[in-house]
Design an enzyme around this catalytic site. Structure first.
Site, PDB file in Angstrom:
ATOM      1  N   THR A 240      31.899 -25.511 -30.754  1.00  0.00           N
ATOM      2  CA  THR A 240      31.791 -25.089 -32.146  1.00  0.00           C
ATOM      3  C   THR A 240      31.606 -26.339 -32.985  1.00  0.00           C
ATOM      4  OG1 THR A 240      33.529 -23.549 -31.549  1.00  0.00           O
ATOM      5  CG2 THR A 240      32.815 -23.532 -33.822  1.00  0.00           C
ATOM      6  N   GLY A 241      30.426 -26.509 -33.469  1.00  0.00           N
ATOM      7  CA  GLY A 241      30.153 -27.697 -34.272  1.00  0.00           C
ATOM      8  C   GLY A 241      30.040 -27.336 -35.737  1.00  0.00           C
ATOM      9  N   ASP A 384      19.133 -38.321 -33.317  1.00  0.00           N
ATOM     10  CA  ASP A 384      20.588 -38.179 -33.205  1.00  0.00           C
ATOM     11  C   ASP A 384      20.988 -38.534 -31.777  1.00  0.00           C
ATOM     12  OD1 ASP A 384      23.194 -37.691 -33.929  1.00  0.00           O
ATOM     13  OD2 ASP A 384      23.061 -35.520 -33.746  1.00  0.00           O
TER      14      ASP A 384
END
Ligand code: ADP
Ligand code: MN
Length: 495
Positions: A240-241, A384
């Site tokens: 869960t980001g 990223d």
């Protein structure tokens, strides 16, 4: 002296044996119950959506499905009506304002950013294509489909009586209700699972935490994938980001022969809470691939665009042979891809795994190679890249999380590349790889540029100067320049 007399303090005597036997009785009962009604899933965080046991407990989902189905039928009816009235007349009237499902705030099929309509990488931002309205477009009379629908719908309504008696089907049976197959099947499934539920006496955990992580609309979407048989079971949440939630699922059967659904899938749900995405604007707004489309879109569509971007970028990487998840399907803001890992256990991130110095060195050279491929063959900068977005699986490094990746000619593309290089080179230098280039050397090695500044500040300044040159060129020529790629125009990838 207490006015009510002496308190009666004679405690109810209770022997230790009594207490013990009471406990024993409780234990025995529990044991018995467990034997009679075994837990369906042994895993702590049980599956929350499966094909045979769809949790429609709140009825909300079911209601939504019904509503959706009715809305769609209503609109179809409206369209037929519109057609009938207009006929061949030169002047036509439109019922558009009376439609229930509006393209901008709905889940109607036309609105879907789908695998089908985004198959082509938007090199030039062209107009989004609309998929034909299901069923009711085309020439000729639409009578046949309507007829089938009606008959079939009535039959389904009648069949509803066969559900278990406790199952409330409402008073629809008395009315001339027409249920579509889809909704009927959902109801049937619900009836069965209700039956089973009532058998389970001590069901405590109605909602898993994973289930709470997504909104009802997303649940509906996931449910549909399971209902269609594309996914077998969604077992639970992997991560869960801030911007996404990732689930694990077992793959099901593909609708088409030529496409194989991997046995295990990862489902990345891009969060639809808008504020989380504000700070990402600069990635996509300046990405010329999406430039023309950006301004015209509502926020929800922008989030879908992230999912779309991740899909296209993964496909490019796949084509270049870079180890990464394989795209299975994209539905709105939900991207299904192959799972990196095994038996529900995701592969560890590079930051969490302890590698032998030999493997560390191997990983470094592999990443060096992948970054070059990414830049030259995929025409992408990860943007990223760090030990958080690289997984170690099968003795090699896998790249993930590429929704923010951009092309090198993106206004900040080179800055992003430099940041990636800094992360990678720091990680491997700390990890004891003596051969690891420093960030500036790495940057030049990947980009093919030859920036000679020997300190970070000057280096950064030169990068920004290059970016500005490119932007000016874009301004003057209204077109992007492929000045950064050593071999002419970026390749066009046929997906
Ligand atoms: P975020 O934007 O939230 O960082 P990621 O794409 O990095 O999204 O996914 C978050 C986490 O989910 C990853 O760190 C990884 O552990 C797991 N994950 C994502 N995709 C996969 C996949 N295809 N296979 C296995 N695990 C995955
Ligand atoms: Mn990530």
């Amino acid at each position: 002296q207490c006015p009510w007399g002496a308190p009666n303090t004679t405690a109810i005597s209770c022997s230790l044996a009594d207490v013990m036997s009471e406990q024993l009785a409780k234990e025995l009962q529990l044991e018995e119950e467990n034997a009679a009604f075994p837990e369906v899933v042994a895993v702590a965080e049980g599956p929350f959506i499966t094909g045979e046991n769809t949790d429609t407990s709140s009825d909300l989902m079911l209601a939504q499905m019904l509503q959706m189905e009715f809305d769609r039928e209503y609109d179809a009816q409206l369209r037929r009506e519109e057609k009938k009235i207009n006929g061949d007349s030169k002047v036509s009237i439109s019922f558009e304002n009376y439609r229930k499902v509006h393209p901008y705030d709905s889940d109607s099929s036309e609105d879907e950013v789908d695998w089908q309509d985004t198959r082509h990488d938007p090199y030039r931002a062209d107009k989004p294509t609309t998929t034909p309205r299901r069923g009711f477009i085309g020439k000729g009379k639409d009578i046949t489909t309507k007829h089938d629908e009606v008959v079939c719908g009535r039959k389904n309504t009648a069949r509803m009586e066969n559900f278990a008696p406790e199952f409330q089907v409402g008073d629809g049976i008395g009315m001339d209700l027409k249920l579509s197959n889809q909704v009927f099947n959902a109801l049937k499934q619900h009836a069965y699972s209700e039956e089973r539920r009532s058998a389970r006496l001590h069901e405590k955990k109605e909602h898993s935490t994973a289930e709470k992580a997504v909104d009802p609309k997303t649940r509906l979407l996931l449910y549909k994938m399971v209902n269609a048989g594309m996914l077998e079971t969604i077992t639970g949440c992997i991560s869960t980001g801030k911007e996404s939630v990732v689930f694990h699922a077992y793959g099901g059967k593909s609708a088409t022969e030529d496409k194989v659904i991997p046995p295990e899938c990862a489902i990345k749900v891009f969060k639809t809470t808008l504020n989380e995405f504000k700070n990402r604007d600069k990635y996509i707004k300046d990405d010329y691939r999406f430039k023309d489309r950006f301004s015209k879109l509502n926020p929800r569509k922008i989030i879908r665009m992230w999912a779309e971007k991740e899909m296209h970028n993964l496909t490019r990487m796949q084509n270049a042979g870079i180890p990464c998840p394989q795209v299975v399907i994209l539905k709105k803001h939900v991207l299904v891809m192959s799972f990196i890992g095994q038996d529900q256990v995701p592969a560890p991130k590079l930051k969490d795994v302890t590698l032998s110095s030999e493997d560390m060195k191997k990983a470094y050279y592999q990443i060096l190679n992948m970054m070059q491929q990414l830049y030259n063959e995929c025409n992408l900068v990860h943007a990223d890249l760090s030990e958080y977005n690289m997984l170690w699986h099968d003795g090699k490094v896998w790249l993930i999380d590429v929704s923010q990746s951009v092309e090198p000619t993106h206004p900040h593309g080179l800055e992003f590349l430099f940041r990636d290089c800094r992360n990678v080179s720091q990680f491997f230098q700390k990890g004891g790889v003596a051969e690891a280039l420093n960030e500036r050397e790495l940057f030049n090695a990947i980009s093919g540029l030859n920036i000679t500044a020997d300190n970070e500040v000057d280096f950064q300044a030169e990068i920004e100067a290059l970016e500005k040159m490119n932007e000016d060129h874009v301004q003057n020529h209204g077109k992007k320049l492929s000045m950064f790629s050593s071999d002419g125009d970026p390749p066009i990838y046929d997906e």
